[in-house]
Design a protein around this motif. Sequence first.
Motif, short mmCIF file in Angstrom:
data_model
loop_
_atom_site.label_atom_id
_atom_site.label_comp_id
_atom_site.label_asym_id
_atom_site.label_seq_id
_atom_site.Cartn_x
_atom_site.Cartn_y
_atom_site.Cartn_z
N THR A 182 0.69 -1.30 -0.04
CA THR A 182 -0.08 -0.13 0.02
C THR A 182 0.88 0.98 0.17
O THR A 182 0.36 2.31 -0.39
N VAL A 183 2.19 1.12 0.77
CA VAL A 183 3.06 2.59 0.65
C VAL A 183 4.56 1.96 0.42
O VAL A 183 4.75 1.06 0.78
N ARG A 184 5.22 2.85 -0.44
CA ARG A 184 6.66 2.67 -0.43
C ARG A 184 7.30 3.76 0.04
O ARG A 184 7.06 4.86 -0.04
N GLY A 185 8.55 3.43 0.79
CA GLY A 185 9.28 4.62 1.32
C GLY A 185 9.01 4.67 2.70
O GLY A 185 7.86 4.42 3.25
N PHE A 236 -5.44 -14.38 4.97
CA PHE A 236 -4.70 -13.66 5.56
C PHE A 236 -3.51 -12.89 4.37
O PHE A 236 -3.14 -13.44 3.34
N ILE A 237 -3.40 -11.83 4.87
CA ILE A 237 -2.89 -10.87 3.78
C ILE A 237 -1.75 -9.92 4.57
O ILE A 237 -2.05 -9.12 5.44
N ALA A 238 -0.56 -10.24 4.10
CA ALA A 238 0.36 -9.28 4.59
C ALA A 238 0.57 -7.83 3.90
O ALA A 238 0.48 -7.88 2.66
N LEU A 239 0.59 -6.84 4.48
CA LEU A 239 0.66 -5.56 3.80
C LEU A 239 2.38 -5.15 3.80
O LEU A 239 2.76 -5.24 4.75
N ALA A 240 2.87 -5.44 2.44
CA ALA A 240 4.14 -5.34 2.22
C ALA A 240 4.62 -4.19 2.18
O ALA A 240 5.27 -3.72 1.17
N ASP A 241 4.26 -3.16 3.37
CA ASP A 241 4.69 -2.03 3.29
C ASP A 241 6.15 -1.80 4.02
O ASP A 241 6.42 -2.53 5.01
N ASP A 242 6.82 -0.50 3.94
CA ASP A 242 7.91 -0.18 4.78
C ASP A 242 7.32 0.11 6.15
O ASP A 242 8.15 -0.27 7.02
#
Length: 510
Positions: A163-166, A206-212
């Motif tokens: 959902t977000v990078r950085g 089950f969902i991992a939000l692969a965000d930093d």
Amino acid sequence: MPRVHLVNPSTKSFGVAVITPRWLYVLASATGTRWGDPQIVDETLEPLDASAIEPGDVVGIGIHTGNALRGYEIGRELRRRGAWVVFGGIHATLFPEEAVEHGMAHAVVRGDGDVIWQQVVQDCLAGQPQSVYEGGRIAGDQFASARWDLLPNGRYMWASVQTVRGCPKHCSFCSVWRTDGQEPRQRGVDRVIREIVELRRLGFRFIALADDNFYPVTLGDLAQAKRRADGTRLRELEAMRAERFALMNRLAELPRDLVFYTQITMEAAEDPTFLEAMRRANIRGALVGVESVTAEGLKDVYKGFNLAGDELAARLRAFRRYGIHVLGSFIFGLPSDTKDSFDATVALAQRADLTFAQFVLLTPFPGTVDFEKWVVDEKRRGTIIDGVPLTQHWLISEERRPRLYTAHPTMSLEEIRLGTQRAWDRFYSWRDVWARSRVVTSVRARIAFVLISKLYRQMYANTGIATDSARVQRSARWARWIGYACRRLFLAKPMPGLMVPGEQLEPTFN
Ligand code: B12
Ligand code: SF4
């Protein structure tokens, strides 16, 4: 017709895996369908079968520092077979020349692959790849959605959606703020929701939000911006925060059996409105980088925004009050650590009601401030292992690679390694895991909890920290066995008819 292959390298294959490596499915989507569906190989499931690759095919290999060596081995083998070899991912971004030298890359993509990848494939197939492509840091609305229709059946327990990078922080052991940037790039809410609906239709719950960092704007940031005469920054931050809430509100409209897990900084614990929105969105777990339980340790890693001691335990417990289970991440081997740090950390983890914990060894990952400082000292020492300078530790074979890289002022490296192993053993003892499994109610859920705790420990502690190869082999076998036993527990009955709330549309990939 030549085909496109995407390979996620690993020296250990477990048959099943916990989380989908998202890049594979994002690049698959970025490939398009002109050359047929790309062939996806995730070596954490099964080793690559090189004979499936024909001369003239294009192979994209994604590497981080830990799997770069295996990636290079694959690159060399496939180039010998006549394939076009392209490297990407964080490690190739940092060291493009290395991917050419050791992995025989025809081309290297630096940064985000979403937009540039088609061009790279086309150039390879025209016989004219450039040596380096700058994928850059694309805007949030350009992030490609993943091709989840290409997932193999029943092999992964959790899917991953970004959902977000950085990340605006600047921790010394982390490369994210330097490679992905400090300005958070948020992805459009609709696209995120469509992907999640697609996944639930396939049976993932089950969902991992692969965000930093899922909490890119803190209350402190807002207060600071308010003090500025010019209101531009405040408006930007408020808009960013509003987007987070918009996302969480939409997540809250999805079927209640969908469970999300994310990565967040501890500062979120002082923001009850945010935690309440997380609860409503069913974000039930978060990895929180605690790193150290002392103020000195936090100073060591430039993480002064974290708390220590009792205040720390209280802050971590705040997550639990909102139904968010914390996976606390701790680093051992910091200069201020002492022989007591291991037990004190486990005691704090227990006191803070952590549901999971990981204890990692301080590792100078390239792209970090720690790495740069360490390289200066290490060059002076000039350590060489099997002909490889320690400053390129990822090129040393996994069995011979040291587990720790920095001499400690008061402890031997073996003391630190054993103390870390002991922390894992204590936190994940049968007795403690069973006691913690009370966080869920049904017997089935408690069994799943115990299995996943044990799996986590086997996959990350024993195979990463242990130096005894028999123990590593045993752990890999265990992990494979538990993984098989676990995987069905995490999947749900597919919901093929599920619609995107409010849209009444079939989910689409882009
Ligand atoms: C989610 C995540 C995890 C998850 C899930 C991993 C998984 N199975 O996917 C978990 C929690 C399990 C995890 C574990 C670890 N992780 Co992690 N993780 C991440 C995180 C936050 C997001 C990764 C992600 O899915 N991003 C979304 C995808 C779409 O983006 P991407 O992978 O960057 O891919 C894009 C580009 O890089 C490029 N690209 C990638 N590959 C390729 C290939 C080709 C051919 C091309 C053209 C382009 C390309 O295009 C993609 C699309 O734009 C990153 C942070 C980050 N910013 O990368 C850290 C990160 C990758 N992890 C990191 C680390 C250190 C680890 C651990 C070692 C931590 C630990 N101590 O245990 C373990 C190692 C696990 C393992 N053996 O792989 C480091 C790696 C540093 C480095 N130099 O290698 C990162 C960068 C975070 C950090 N703090 O620095 N991780
Ligand atoms: S460790 Fe976490 S908070 Fe620190 S810079 Fe990296 S992503 Fe941001």
